[in-house]
Scaffold this motif. Structure first.
Motif, PDB file in Angstrom:
ATOM      1  N   GLU B   5       5.665  16.879 -62.808  1.00  0.00           N
ATOM      2  CA  GLU B   5       6.711  15.909 -63.109  1.00  0.00           C
ATOM      3  C   GLU B   5       7.200  15.219 -61.842  1.00  0.00           C
ATOM      4  N   GLN B   6       7.474  13.931 -61.974  1.00  0.00           N
ATOM      5  CA  GLN B   6       8.018  13.149 -60.861  1.00  0.00           C
ATOM      6  C   GLN B   6       9.072  12.211 -61.411  1.00  0.00           C
ATOM      7  N   SER B   7       9.981  11.788 -60.536  1.00  0.00           N
ATOM      8  CA  SER B   7      10.878  10.707 -60.915  1.00  0.00           C
ATOM      9  C   SER B   7      10.082   9.408 -60.902  1.00  0.00           C
ATOM     10  N   LEU B   8      10.525   8.436 -61.687  1.00  0.00           N
ATOM     11  CA  LEU B   8       9.703   7.247 -61.919  1.00  0.00           C
ATOM     12  C   LEU B   8       9.877   6.160 -60.869  1.00  0.00           C
ATOM     13  N   PHE B   9      11.022   6.134 -60.222  1.00  0.00           N
ATOM     14  CA  PHE B   9      11.306   4.965 -59.399  1.00  0.00           C
ATOM     15  C   PHE B   9      12.149   5.357 -58.202  1.00  0.00           C
ATOM     16  N   LEU B  10      11.851   4.735 -57.043  1.00  0.00           N
ATOM     17  CA  LEU B  10      12.639   4.941 -55.832  1.00  0.00           C
ATOM     18  C   LEU B  10      12.708   3.628 -55.080  1.00  0.00           C
ATOM     19  N   SER B  11      13.895   3.261 -54.657  1.00  0.00           N
ATOM     20  CA  SER B  11      14.074   2.028 -53.901  1.00  0.00           C
ATOM     21  C   SER B  11      14.721   2.376 -52.569  1.00  0.00           C
ATOM     22  N   VAL B  12      14.141   1.890 -51.465  1.00  0.00           N
ATOM     23  CA  VAL B  12      14.687   2.195 -50.140  1.00  0.00           C
ATOM     24  C   VAL B  12      14.667   0.946 -49.278  1.00  0.00           C
ATOM     25  N   ARG B  13      15.517   0.958 -48.277  1.00  0.00           N
ATOM     26  CA  ARG B  13      15.562  -0.158 -47.330  1.00  0.00           C
ATOM     27  C   ARG B  13      14.519   0.075 -46.243  1.00  0.00           C
ATOM     28  N   GLU B  14      13.922  -1.008 -45.809  1.00  0.00           N
ATOM     29  CA  GLU B  14      12.922  -0.944 -44.737  1.00  0.00           C
ATOM     30  C   GLU B  14      13.519  -0.242 -43.517  1.00  0.00           C
ATOM     31  N   GLY B  15      12.755   0.687 -42.946  1.00  0.00           N
ATOM     32  CA  GLY B  15      13.223   1.432 -41.785  1.00  0.00           C
ATOM     33  C   GLY B  15      13.842   2.779 -42.126  1.00  0.00           C
ATOM     34  N   ALA B  77       8.599   8.543 -43.148  1.00  0.00           N
ATOM     35  CA  ALA B  77       9.552   8.109 -42.135  1.00  0.00           C
ATOM     36  C   ALA B  77       9.374   6.621 -41.853  1.00  0.00           C
ATOM     37  N   ASP B  78      10.489   5.953 -41.481  1.00  0.00           N
ATOM     38  CA  ASP B  78      10.416   4.543 -41.098  1.00  0.00           C
ATOM     39  C   ASP B  78       9.633   3.731 -42.134  1.00  0.00           C
ATOM     40  N   THR B  79      10.098   3.761 -43.363  1.00  0.00           N
ATOM     41  CA  THR B  79       9.369   3.131 -44.470  1.00  0.00           C
ATOM     42  C   THR B  79       9.208   1.635 -44.231  1.00  0.00           C
ATOM     43  N   GLN B  80       8.017   1.141 -44.473  1.00  0.00           N
ATOM     44  CA  GLN B  80       7.686  -0.265 -44.293  1.00  0.00           C
ATOM     45  C   GLN B  80       7.406  -0.926 -45.639  1.00  0.00           C
ATOM     46  N   THR B  81       7.457  -2.258 -45.662  1.00  0.00           N
ATOM     47  CA  THR B  81       7.173  -2.959 -46.924  1.00  0.00           C
ATOM     48  C   THR B  81       5.763  -2.661 -47.419  1.00  0.00           C
ATOM     49  N   GLY B  82       4.853  -2.405 -46.493  1.00  0.00           N
ATOM     50  CA  GLY B  82       3.486  -2.048 -46.886  1.00  0.00           C
ATOM     51  C   GLY B  82       3.372  -0.697 -47.556  1.00  0.00           C
ATOM     52  N   ASP B  83       4.439   0.083 -47.532  1.00  0.00           N
ATOM     53  CA  ASP B  83       4.441   1.379 -48.219  1.00  0.00           C
ATOM     54  C   ASP B  83       4.778   1.220 -49.693  1.00  0.00           C
ATOM     55  N   SER B  84       5.185   0.027 -50.100  1.00  0.00           N
ATOM     56  CA  SER B  84       5.500  -0.196 -51.518  1.00  0.00           C
ATOM     57  C   SER B  84       4.247   0.034 -52.351  1.00  0.00           C
ATOM     58  N   ALA B  85       4.330   0.948 -53.293  1.00  0.00           N
ATOM     59  CA  ALA B  85       3.176   1.338 -54.102  1.00  0.00           C
ATOM     60  C   ALA B  85       3.650   2.390 -55.111  1.00  0.00           C
ATOM     61  N   ILE B  86       2.698   2.882 -55.887  1.00  0.00           N
ATOM     62  CA  ILE B  86       2.984   4.023 -56.767  1.00  0.00           C
ATOM     63  C   ILE B  86       2.411   5.269 -56.098  1.00  0.00           C
ATOM     64  N   TYR B  87       3.192   6.320 -56.032  1.00  0.00           N
ATOM     65  CA  TYR B  87       2.790   7.569 -55.389  1.00  0.00           C
ATOM     66  C   TYR B  87       2.647   8.647 -56.452  1.00  0.00           C
ATOM     67  N   PHE B  88       1.468   9.246 -56.504  1.00  0.00           N
ATOM     68  CA  PHE B  88       1.181  10.287 -57.484  1.00  0.00           C
ATOM     69  C   PHE B  88       1.085  11.640 -56.802  1.00  0.00           C
ATOM     70  N   THR B 102       3.368  11.479 -63.344  1.00  0.00           N
ATOM     71  CA  THR B 102       3.404  10.107 -63.864  1.00  0.00           C
ATOM     72  C   THR B 102       3.407   9.064 -62.764  1.00  0.00           C
ATOM     73  N   GLY B 103       3.679   9.478 -61.544  1.00  0.00           N
ATOM     74  CA  GLY B 103       3.742   8.510 -60.452  1.00  0.00           C
ATOM     75  C   GLY B 103       5.168   8.037 -60.217  1.00  0.00           C
ATOM     76  N   THR B 104       5.498   7.823 -58.951  1.00  0.00           N
ATOM     77  CA  THR B 104       6.793   7.282 -58.553  1.00  0.00           C
ATOM     78  C   THR B 104       6.562   5.926 -57.921  1.00  0.00           C
ATOM     79  N   ARG B 105       7.199   4.911 -58.483  1.00  0.00           N
ATOM     80  CA  ARG B 105       7.063   3.563 -57.917  1.00  0.00           C
ATOM     81  C   ARG B 105       8.066   3.428 -56.780  1.00  0.00           C
ATOM     82  N   LEU B 106       7.547   3.240 -55.568  1.00  0.00           N
ATOM     83  CA  LEU B 106       8.398   3.056 -54.386  1.00  0.00           C
ATOM     84  C   LEU B 106       8.516   1.573 -54.095  1.00  0.00           C
ATOM     85  N   GLN B 107       9.739   1.098 -54.068  1.00  0.00           N
ATOM     86  CA  GLN B 107       9.995  -0.300 -53.709  1.00  0.00           C
ATOM     87  C   GLN B 107      10.762  -0.316 -52.399  1.00  0.00           C
TER      88      GLN B 107
END
Lengths: 116, 110
Positions: B5-15, B77-88, B102-107
């Protein structure tokens, strides 16, 4: 870098029709897999294949499904009589060896199957 | 049966750091994996951890495993816009079939 390829990227078919999804695994790989993901659901294991026979299959993989490696390069998944609930993204994967030192399954981009 | 099981969605600020969590039920899990999926692409293995380890670090990625609670996390660490994806999150046990969450969509937003 070698990669797994799948064709077509999108297949639309009518209920009851047969479909064949094609995959070209990485050339020196020996183990092959199919997974599927119904929209909004988990990626599910269907079947694994080694030495021209099925190693393991899930309960989803019933008599309507079959796999084949017809020519030493392609790996196919056939669905004999498609149902609406077969609509999903189908992923092929391959692996070099079961040696845990090289455990990675390399995935293709998927084929989206839509059954109408 | 086995379940992940995973949470479905995560939103973080760049950096900032991102932490994606996963729980699993299979006590015989021997390997736990994190895969990344970008739009139109297949599942790409990011990192893995053996069940007898509790932490693994690989550049910006840190995997933590709490085997007692059957909890796995991926810290970027130091999340970048290129890290936006679904993580399984995925696990395998006695056989090599993978059991996925189910995968977590990182925005990542600027």
């Amino acid at each position: 870098e070698p990669e797994v390829t799948q064709t077509p990227s999108h297949q639309v078919t009518q209920m009851g029709q047969e479909v064949i999804l094609r995959c070209v695994p990485i050339s020196n790989h020996l183990y092959f897999y199919w997974y599927r993901q119904i929209l909004g659901q988990k990626v599910e294991f269907l079947v694994s294949f080694y030495n021209n026979e099925i190693s393991e299959k899930s309960e989803i993989f019933d008599d309507q499904f079959s796999v084949e490696r017809p020519d030493g390069s392609n790996f196919t998944l056939k669905i004999r009589s498609t149902k609406l609930e077969d609509s999903a993204m189908y992923f092929c994967a391959s692996r070099d060896t079961l040696d845990r030192v090289d455990y990675e399954q390399y995935f293709g981009p998927g084929t989206r199957l839509t059954v109408t | 049966g086995e379940d992940v099981e995973q949470s479905l969605f995560l939103s973080v600020r760049e950096g900032d750091s991102s932490v994606i969590n996963c729980t699993y039920t299979d006590s015989s899990s021997t390997y736990l994996y994190w895969y990344k999926q970008e739009p139109g692409a297949g599942l790409q293995l990011l990192t893995y951890i053996f069940s007898n380890m509790d932490m693994k670090q690989d550049q910006r990625l840190t995997v933590l495993l709490n085997k007692k609670d059957k909890h796995l996390s991926l810290r970027i660490a130091d999340t970048q816009t290129g890290d936006s994806a679904i993580y399984f999150c995925a696990e395998s046990g006695d056989t090599d079939k993978l059991i996925f969450g189910t995968g977590t969509r990182l925005q990542v937003f600027p």
